[in-house]
Design a protein around this motif. Sequence first.
Motif, PDB file in Angstrom:
ATOM      1  N   PHE A 232     -11.131 -18.204 -13.189  1.00  0.00           N
ATOM      2  CA  PHE A 232     -11.616 -18.217 -14.706  1.00  0.00           C
ATOM      3  C   PHE A 232     -13.346 -18.424 -14.532  1.00  0.00           C
ATOM      4  CE2 PHE A 232      -7.354 -19.523 -15.205  1.00  0.00           C
ATOM      5  CZ  PHE A 232      -7.107 -18.965 -16.319  1.00  0.00           C
TER       6      PHE A 232
ATOM      7  N   GLU B  30     -16.198 -25.093 -22.205  1.00  0.00           N
ATOM      8  CA  GLU B  30     -15.518 -24.186 -22.402  1.00  0.00           C
ATOM      9  C   GLU B  30     -14.614 -23.358 -21.708  1.00  0.00           C
ATOM     10  OE1 GLU B  30     -15.291 -19.864 -23.579  1.00  0.00           O
ATOM     11  OE2 GLU B  30     -16.926 -20.632 -21.760  1.00  0.00           O
ATOM     12  N   ALA B  31     -15.153 -23.234 -20.327  1.00  0.00           N
ATOM     13  CA  ALA B  31     -14.178 -22.324 -19.283  1.00  0.00           C
ATOM     14  C   ALA B  31     -12.454 -23.035 -19.366  1.00  0.00           C
ATOM     15  CB  ALA B  31     -14.800 -22.247 -17.930  1.00  0.00           C
TER      16      ALA B  31
ATOM     17  N   ASP C  76     -11.356 -24.778 -21.760  1.00  0.00           N
ATOM     18  CA  ASP C  76     -10.698 -24.345 -22.983  1.00  0.00           C
ATOM     19  C   ASP C  76      -9.736 -22.944 -22.640  1.00  0.00           C
ATOM     20  OD1 ASP C  76     -11.020 -26.299 -24.561  1.00  0.00           O
ATOM     21  OD2 ASP C  76     -12.282 -25.084 -26.044  1.00  0.00           O
ATOM     22  N   ARG C  77     -10.630 -22.080 -22.143  1.00  0.00           N
ATOM     23  CA  ARG C  77      -9.719 -20.639 -21.737  1.00  0.00           C
ATOM     24  C   ARG C  77      -8.620 -20.834 -20.838  1.00  0.00           C
ATOM     25  NH1 ARG C  77     -13.633 -17.810 -19.213  1.00  0.00           N
ATOM     26  NH2 ARG C  77     -15.442 -19.022 -19.773  1.00  0.00           N
ATOM     27  N   CYS C  78      -8.614 -21.753 -19.743  1.00  0.00           N
ATOM     28  CA  CYS C  78      -7.481 -21.885 -18.922  1.00  0.00           C
ATOM     29  C   CYS C  78      -6.486 -23.072 -19.580  1.00  0.00           C
ATOM     30  CB  CYS C  78      -7.890 -22.043 -17.520  1.00  0.00           C
ATOM     31  SG  CYS C  78      -8.813 -23.206 -16.909  1.00  0.00           S
TER      32      CYS C  78
ATOM     33  N   ARG D 266      -9.237  -8.999 -16.340  1.00  0.00           N
ATOM     34  CA  ARG D 266      -9.112 -10.051 -17.154  1.00  0.00           C
ATOM     35  C   ARG D 266      -9.171  -9.592 -18.442  1.00  0.00           C
ATOM     36  NH1 ARG D 266     -14.504  -9.341 -19.172  1.00  0.00           N
ATOM     37  NH2 ARG D 266     -15.821  -8.536 -17.433  1.00  0.00           N
TER      38      ARG D 266
ATOM     39  N   VAL E 169     -13.961 -11.728 -21.773  1.00  0.00           N
ATOM     40  CA  VAL E 169     -14.657 -12.925 -22.084  1.00  0.00           C
ATOM     41  C   VAL E 169     -16.053 -12.548 -22.194  1.00  0.00           C
ATOM     42  CG1 VAL E 169     -14.735 -13.074 -19.600  1.00  0.00           C
ATOM     43  CG2 VAL E 169     -15.221 -15.105 -20.931  1.00  0.00           C
TER      44      VAL E 169
END
Length: 403
Positions: free
Chosen positions: A102, A120-121, A123-125, A361, A364
């Motif tokens: 990520f 923030e990263a 959150d994405r994972c 991916r 993003v």
Amino acid sequence: MLRVKRDFLPYGRQCIDEDDIDAVVEVLRGAMLTTGPAVDLFEARLSEACSAPYTLSCSSGTAALHLAMRALGIGLGSKVIVPSITFVATANVAKLEGATVFFADVDAGSGLMTPATLLEALDRCGGKADLVVPVHYAGQCEDMAEIQHIAQVAGAKVLEDACHALGTTYMIEGETYQIGACAHSDAAAFSFHPVKTIAMGEGGAVTCKDADLSRAMELDRSHGLSRDADEFTNHDAARATDGEAHAWYYEMAQPGFNYRASDIHCALGASQLLKLESFSEARRNLAHEYDHLFSQRNIPIATPSRTEGCDPAWHLYVVRIDFEALGTTRDAVMAALKERGIGTQVHYVPVHSQPYYAARRTHVELPGADAFYAQCLSLPLFPAMDSEDLVHVVDAVADVLTK
Ligand SMILES: *Cc1c(COP(=O)(O)O)cnc(C)c1O
């Protein structure tokens, strides 16, 4: 220091003296070209320089990252967070172990992953990750206590990509910490490629504070082979009838690599480490002098933004230029500087935009990384530069950008 008057200033280069050459020659005249005393000497000196409890030399910074990730349990299905502004190796070693990478965004001024971009990263994972890899871009670091805290809450370990940051220190609540001491991480990886702060030709190292982690990396560095009788599990095969382990016996519990650094490389590294303080001081002085010279002139560039509490041993001096607003391109500026004897470089093409990762991916947006990439330019910085060189670079930048 050997000062060869050169007519071209590259963005970075090694500084090799006669004593470095002598140290290497001594190994060549001796009995052991690898796994000998120069390896131990190099590791002891690096441990001391970084206040690191455990230090393992290895064949490159990439090998260092790989050894550390494997020992930290990164494998199939692991989630690893890496900032997009880094050398590709940081992400690749995780990917090659089967992890999902990520990419975190970076601050558009410093090029560093920050607590906010890490969150923030995360959150994405899905809020949980296995490993966070802060990259100490250009030699600077973020608030490591904060990064470690965020990682811990997310269940993640912390591996510092310290390939740029040998010699850097940071201060938290009045306490000074050395990069490599791993006060706020599980391990730190270093590179000693010729453009880095000290040179081994090719070489790297991992530092850590846990004995078991260090031993796991040590085994992985050399095929997973153990000659330590206490680690043997195949007791009948390992021991003679008197209970003593056979002198010739060895065992492998896990397959590993050959990631060893030779005595030839370590002799160079050990000799270079004696100059770490003077190299770091030279880099700090040169960066300050660049800042000062640029601040005195009306040149449309932004000098590197500083992170609070960090005293970097500047690996790179990266300025930001709004090429578009100036009606030019980075190619044109780089070519014009090259004509004036000045080498520059772009660190880095954002890893998330590399075709391999872009194809793998879901979409993003990393606006900080994109903005940083659009404007960054690394100017010459290495310890053998003097004030005259700096003035030459600043004059040339001014000339090229204000034409
Ligand atoms: C140089 C570098 C590496 C890789 O080191 P090698 O010794 O070239 O394998 C990894 N990460 C960063 C940030 C680097 O600058």
